[in-house]
Design a protein around this motif. Structure first.
Motif, mmCIF file in Angstrom:
data_model
loop_
_atom_site.group_PDB
_atom_site.id
_atom_site.type_symbol
_atom_site.label_atom_id
_atom_site.label_comp_id
_atom_site.label_asym_id
_atom_site.label_seq_id
_atom_site.Cartn_x
_atom_site.Cartn_y
_atom_site.Cartn_z
ATOM 1 N N ASN A 203 0.831 -1.202 0.000
ATOM 2 C CA ASN A 203 0.000 0.000 0.000
ATOM 3 C C ASN A 203 0.867 1.255 0.000
ATOM 4 O OD1 ASN A 203 -2.699 1.045 0.049
ATOM 5 N ND2 ASN A 203 -2.331 1.682 2.144
ATOM 6 N N PHE A 204 1.980 1.213 0.747
ATOM 7 C CA PHE A 204 2.933 2.328 0.772
ATOM 8 C C PHE A 204 3.553 2.545 -0.612
ATOM 9 C CE2 PHE A 204 7.528 3.255 1.079
ATOM 10 C CZ PHE A 204 7.489 4.547 1.583
ATOM 11 N N LEU A 205 3.975 1.460 -1.260
ATOM 12 C CA LEU A 205 4.582 1.572 -2.589
ATOM 13 C C LEU A 205 3.564 2.079 -3.609
ATOM 14 C CD1 LEU A 205 6.643 -1.759 -2.651
ATOM 15 C CD2 LEU A 205 7.518 0.558 -2.296
ATOM 16 N N LEU A 206 2.326 1.632 -3.457
ATOM 17 C CA LEU A 206 1.269 2.083 -4.364
ATOM 18 C C LEU A 206 1.020 3.575 -4.199
ATOM 19 C CD1 LEU A 206 -0.947 1.300 -6.428
ATOM 20 C CD2 LEU A 206 -2.449 0.850 -4.480
ATOM 21 N N SER A 207 0.998 4.043 -2.950
ATOM 22 C CA SER A 207 0.748 5.465 -2.700
ATOM 23 C C SER A 207 1.862 6.333 -3.261
ATOM 24 C CB SER A 207 0.595 5.717 -1.189
ATOM 25 O OG SER A 207 1.834 5.534 -0.518
ATOM 26 N N LEU B 184 9.105 -1.476 -7.968
ATOM 27 C CA LEU B 184 9.238 -2.157 -6.682
ATOM 28 C C LEU B 184 7.965 -2.932 -6.338
ATOM 29 C CD1 LEU B 184 11.088 0.500 -4.483
ATOM 30 C CD2 LEU B 184 12.053 -1.398 -5.793
ATOM 31 N N LEU B 185 6.811 -2.347 -6.626
ATOM 32 C CA LEU B 185 5.558 -3.036 -6.318
ATOM 33 C C LEU B 185 5.405 -4.294 -7.160
ATOM 34 C CD1 LEU B 185 3.021 -3.131 -4.680
ATOM 35 C CD2 LEU B 185 1.934 -1.560 -6.293
ATOM 36 N N SER B 186 5.865 -4.221 -8.411
ATOM 37 C CA SER B 186 5.787 -5.420 -9.271
ATOM 38 C C SER B 186 6.642 -6.553 -8.715
ATOM 39 C CB SER B 186 6.231 -5.073 -10.696
ATOM 40 O OG SER B 186 7.625 -4.805 -10.753
ATOM 41 N N LEU C 271 -4.536 -1.243 -11.805
ATOM 42 C CA LEU C 271 -5.285 -0.086 -12.292
ATOM 43 C C LEU C 271 -4.371 1.082 -12.626
ATOM 44 C CD1 LEU C 271 -8.063 1.296 -12.747
ATOM 45 C CD2 LEU C 271 -8.015 1.945 -10.333
ATOM 46 N N GLU C 272 -3.474 1.417 -11.692
ATOM 47 C CA GLU C 272 -2.699 2.652 -11.829
ATOM 48 C C GLU C 272 -1.353 2.466 -12.516
ATOM 49 O OE1 GLU C 272 -3.977 5.440 -11.177
ATOM 50 O OE2 GLU C 272 -5.721 4.868 -9.991
ATOM 51 N N MET C 273 -0.804 1.249 -12.487
ATOM 52 C CA MET C 273 0.566 1.069 -12.953
ATOM 53 C C MET C 273 0.667 0.197 -14.198
ATOM 54 S SD MET C 273 2.446 0.886 -9.247
ATOM 55 C CE MET C 273 2.301 2.274 -8.126
#
Length: 741
Positions: free
Chosen positions: A496-500, A506-508, A531-533
Motif C-alpha cells: 500500500n505504501f509503494l502504491l501510494s 518495486l511493487l511489481s 489499475l494505476e501502474m
C-alpha cells in the motif's frame, strides 16, 4: 579483475547450497589447480580426495552409516573454502578490496580479539585520564591519542571488511567486546558497519549471528539501529537459510521488531528517491530562496539592501517575501519529516575531499576529534553557531564531515563581522526537528541509512560490491526467508505504501509475495497496481470485485471497481458501483460526476442531466461539469443549449482538445458542416503536434484520428443517424481544410 573467475565462485556456492558436492568441485577445481599457491587450495584438494574415496567405497558396495554426515561435513567445508578463496581473490584483484587490504596491512598491530579489546578499552580509559593532566599538556596528548586510535580503527575496519570466515568463538568474542560498557559507542558502531560490509559481500553465518546478538542486547540506541540495518541487509536467500531463520526467529516473533523492519524498508525507499526529492527542491523551492536572496541577516533582524526605495514603491513587499520564504522552508521541513532526504543533492557535491577516498571515513560517527579535522577543530569549537549546527543539525554524519571540511577551505575568507555574529550565536536558525525526535530509533535509523546511501552512490568503487539500494535488492521484505513469518503479514502494508508513492517497479517485485485469500487490503493493493501502474483494467476489476465481496462493499473497493470497470468498458458494472458510491456520499463531486458520465454513456441522459444540473448549480465554475452536461444535452437532442455551453468552453482558458471534438459533433448534428469540420481540423492538428509529428498532415493520419473517435462515440453518432458515408465525407473535408492552410 576477471569477472568469469568471480562468477565461478558464485556458481560453485549455488551448487553447494543445492548439495551437489561433485558439481561444485568440478567448477572450483580448475581455479585451484591454476592457482596452486593460494590459501585454502589444499583444503579443496583434500575434499576432492575424500569425495573420491567416498565414491570408490560406494562403488564397492561398502555400507557406511556415517556416509551422509561425512558428505554434509564436506559440503560445509567446501562452502567455507570457496568463500575464503573468493575473499583471497578479491583482495588481490578487485580495487575495493585491494585498497581495504592495503589499509588494513599498514597497521602492524595484531587484530586478535584480545588485542582489539585492549586497544578499544585503553582508548576510553586513556581519554578519561587526560582530565588529570594540565590544560597545556591535555590538548596535545589528546590529539596524539585520537590520531593513534583513529589509525587503529581505520585499519581494524578494513581488516574486518576483507576478513575470511570467522569461527563461532571469534564472533562471540567480538560480540562481547562491542557490547562491553567499557568500549566507546562510536567505535562499536564502526565495527558493526565493517561486519555489515563483510557479510553482505561474502556471507558469514557467524558474523551474521553476532550482528543479530548486538541488536538484541545493545543498550545504546545508535548502536542498536546500526546493528538492525546490518543484519537485515545481510539476510540472503539460498545461503545457510535454515541457520539464518533459526537465528532470526526469536526476533521475528516480536511486534516491535517487525514494525521496525517495516519502517526500515520504507526508509530505504525514501533514500532511493533522494535524487527526485532534490529535483523538487531545485524546481519548486530554490527559485524562491534565490529570488529573495537580497534579504540579508543583521543583528536587528531582516533588512533589505534597497530598503528605502522598496518602502516607497511597495511597503508590503518585505512581508510577502518573508512569508514566501518561510512557506518554502516549511515545505522542506514537511518533506524531511515525511522521510525525504532533502540534503542529498547539496552534500553529494561535497564528497570529493580526499577524506572520502578512505573507505572507513564513510562509516565513522561524526566527531570534531577526527584527525583529518585537526586544522579546523579549534575554529569550529570557538564558533557557537557551527558547533550547534554540528551537534543538533538534522544531517547524517557523512554530511557533517562534508560541511566541516568545506569550512576548512573558506573559514579564512569569511568577513570578520560575520565570524563575530556566528561566534555570538546570532545567525538565524530553524529548528527542523525537535531534540526528542532526534533521539528516537526512527531518526537514528534514517540518519544511518542516509550515510549508507551516500556511500553506495558516491564512493569511488561502490560499483564493485553488493548494493542493497539497487532496485533488485532493496526489497528485503520480499526475501523468501521472511515467508510464513510475521514479516510477511506486513507485506500488504508495504504494498500500500509503494502504491501510494507510485513505485511501479518495486511493487511489481513485491506482488508475487502478497497474500490475497480473504484479504481486503491485499486485493486493494493488487487492484491498485493493475489499475494505476500496469493499466490491466480487467485484472484490476477482478481484484476490486473480490475486495468488495470480502469487505461488504468497502468504499475503497467500490471506487477501484468503478474506475476499473469504466476503463475496461464494462459500463453496467461501472454504473452499479458509481450508483452505490453516489448513494453513500451524495455530496461527493467526483462520485456524482462519474455516475453522470456513466449514465450518459449508457444512454440514460435523463438521470445524467438530473445529477448534472444539481452539480452545475453547486459548482458554476467547473469546466468538467459543463463538459459532461453539454454532452448529455446533446444526447437529449437539446442542441442549442449544448452549443451555448461549448461556445463558453471554447472561449475559456481551460479549453481542451476534446472540447474541439465534442463542439464539432454538436455543430455536425445541427447541420453546420463548415463549423464542424473547422473544429475537427483544429482538433486533429493539435493531436498531431502533441505527438511531435512535424510533417504536414496527410489524409491517412487525419482519418485514423477521427476513425478512433467515431468508433468510441458511435452511440452518440447513431442517435443522430450519422451514416458511414457521412463519416467518410466529413473526414475528407477535414483533411482538405488542414491541407489548404
Amino acid at each position: 579483475m576477471d569477472k568469469n573467475e568471480l562468477k565461478q565462485f558464485s556458481v560453485a556456492l549455488r551448487l553447494v547450497e543445492g548439495k551437489d558436492l561433485g558439481a561444485a568441485l568440478d567448477i572450483i577445481l580448475p581455479y585451484v589447480e591454476s592457482h596452486p599457491y593460494v590459501p585454502y587450495s589444499e583444503d579443496v584438494k583434500d575434499i576432492k580426495e575424500n569425495f573420491r574415496l567416498m565414491l570408490h567405497y560406494m562403488e564397492l558396495g561398502v555400507e557406511d552409516d556415517m556416509r551422509e554426515s561425512m558428505y554434509n561435513d564436506m559440503l560445509d567445508k567446501l562452502k567455507g573454502g570457496i568463500r575464503n578463496l573468493r575473499s583471497d581473490y578479491r583482495r588481490r584483484n578487485v580495487d575495493f578490496y585491494k585498497d581495504a587490504y592495503s589499509r588494513a596491512s599498514v597497521k602492524t598491530n595484531s587484530f586478535s580479539e584480545k588485542a582489539i579489546r585492549m586497544q578499544m578499552e585503553d582508548f576510553v580509559s586513556d581519554l578519561a585520564m587526560l582530565q588529570l593532566e594540565s590544560v597545556e599538556k591535555r590538548d596535545k596528548m589528546a590529539d596524539e591519542l585520537y590520531l593513534s586510535h583513529y589509525s587503529f580503527m581505520q585499519a581494524l575496519f578494513c581488516h574486518i571488511v576483507v576478513s575470511e570466515l570467522w569461527t563461532e568463538e571469534q564472533a562471540s568474542a567480538i560480540g562481547d567486546i562491542i557490547l562491553s560498557p567499557t568500549v566507546d559507542s562510536g567505535d562499536a558502531q564502526v565495527v558493526v558497519s565493517a561486519m555489515m560490509l563483510s557479510v553482505m559481500n561474502n556471507f558469514d553465518i557467524n558474523k551474521f549471528r553476532v550482528l543479530v546478538r548486538i541488536y538484541s542486547e545493545a543498550k545504546d540506541e545508535a548502536l542498536k539501529q546500526k546493528a538492525l540495518i546490518a543484519w537485515t541487509l545481510s539476510v540472503t536467500d539460498g545461503v545457510d537459510s535454515a541457520l539464518q531463520l533459526q537465528i532470526m526467529s526469536p526476533l521475528l516473533s516480536r511486534d516491535d521488531v517487525v514494525r521496525d523492519l517495516l519502517d526500515l524498508q520504507k526508509q530505504m525507499v525514501f533514500c532511493m528517491n533522494a535524487e527526485n526529492d532534490n529535483d523538487i527542491i531545485q524546481r519548486d523551492i530554490m527559485p524562491t530562496l534565490v529570488k529573495n536572496s537580497n534579504l540579508t541577516s543583521y543583528r536587528l533582524g531582516i533588512e533589505d539592501n534597497d530598503q528605502e526605495l522598496r518602502d516607497i514603491l511597495d511597503p508590503e513587499a518585505d512581508d510577502r517575501s518573508m512569508e514566501e520564504v518561510e512557506n518554502k522552508f516549511q515545505k522542506m521541513i514537511e518533506m524531511q519529516k515525511s522521510g525525504a532526504d532533502i540534503y542529498f543533492g547539496g552534500f553529494s557535491q561535497m564528497k570529493r575531499f580526499s577524506f572520502f577516498y578512505s573507505l572507513p571515513n564513510w562509516f565513522f560517527p561524526f566527531s570534531l576529534n577526527h584527525p583529518e579535522l585537526h586544522r579546523v577543530k579549534d575554529s569550529l569549537k570557538r564558533n557557537r553557531f557551527l558547533t550547534n549546527l554540528m551537534a543538533t543539525g538534522p544531517f547524517c554524519d557523512s554530511d557533517k564531515y562534508s560541511f566541516a571540511l568545506a569550512v576548512v577551505s573558506v573559514i579564512d575568507k569569511i568577513p570578520s563581522d560575520m565570524i563575530e555574529m556566528m561566534n555570538h550565536g546570532e545567525m538565524p536558525k530553524q529548528q527542523f526537528i525537535s531534540d526528542e525526535e532526534m533521539a528516537t530509533p526512527a531518526y537514528l535509523r534514517r540518519r544511518a541509512l542516509q550515510d549508507l546511501y551516500r556511500f553506495y552512490r558516491l564512493y569511488r568503487w561502490h560499483n564493485q560490491i553488493y548494493n542493497p539500494f539497487d532496485t533488485d535488492n532493496v526489497l528485503f521484505m520480499a526475501c523468501s526467508l521472511f515467508d510464513n513469518t510475521a514479516v510477511s503479514e506486513k507485506r500488504v502494508e508495504l504494498g500500500n505504501f509503494l502504491l501510494s508513492r507510485r513505485e511501479a517497479i518495486l511493487l511489481s517485485k513485491l506482488m508475487p509475495k502478497l497474500q490475497f485469500d480473504g484479504s481486503v487490503a491485499g486485493y486493494l493493493v493488487k487492484g491498485g497496481y493493475y489499475l494505476e501502474m500496469s493499466r490491466d483494467f480487467v485484472e484490476a476489476k477482478e481484484c476490486f470485485m473480490k475486495a468488495a465481496y470480502f469487505s461488504g462493499d468497502d468504499i475503497r473497493a467500490l471506487r477501484g471497481m468503478a474506475k476499473a470497470a469504466f476503463h475496461s468498458n464494462d459500463l453496467k458494472m461501472a454504473e452499479n458501483a458509481y450508483r452505490k458510491l453516489y448513494t453513500l456520499e451524495p455530496d461527493n463531486k467526483s462520485y456524482a460526476l462519474h455516475y453522470a458520465i456513466v449514465c450518459s454513456k449508457m444512454g440514460d441522459f435523463e438521470q445524467a442531466a438530473k445529477i448534472l444540473y444539481e452539480l452545475d448549480y453547486k459548482y458554476p465554475e467547473s469546466s468538467n461539469v459543463k463538459r459532461v452536461l453539454a454532452w448529455t444535452l446533446m444526447g437529449e437532442n437539446k442542441l442549442e443549449q449544448a452549443a451555448k455551453i461549448y461556445a463558453k468552453l471554447l472561449d475559456s482558458d481551460t479549453v481542451g482538445d476534446m472540447d474541439l471534438l465534442n463542439a464539432g459533433y454538436c455543430k455536425w448534428f445541427m447541420k453546420d458542416i463548415s463549423g464542424a469540420t473547422t473544429l475537427f481540423a483544429e482538433y486533429c492538428e493539435n493531436l498531431l503536434k502533441s505527438r511531435k509529428d512535424s510533417s504536414a498532415p496527410d489524409y491517412l493520419s487525419i482519418s485514423n484520428i477521427l476513425d478512433e473517435d467515431f468508433i468510441n462515440d458511435g452511440a452518440m453518432l447513431n442517435c443522430f443517424g450519422i451514416t458511414a458515408v457521412e463519416m467518410i465525407l466529413i473526414k475528407r473535408i477535414t483533411y482538405k481544410l488542414t491541407r489548404d492552410k
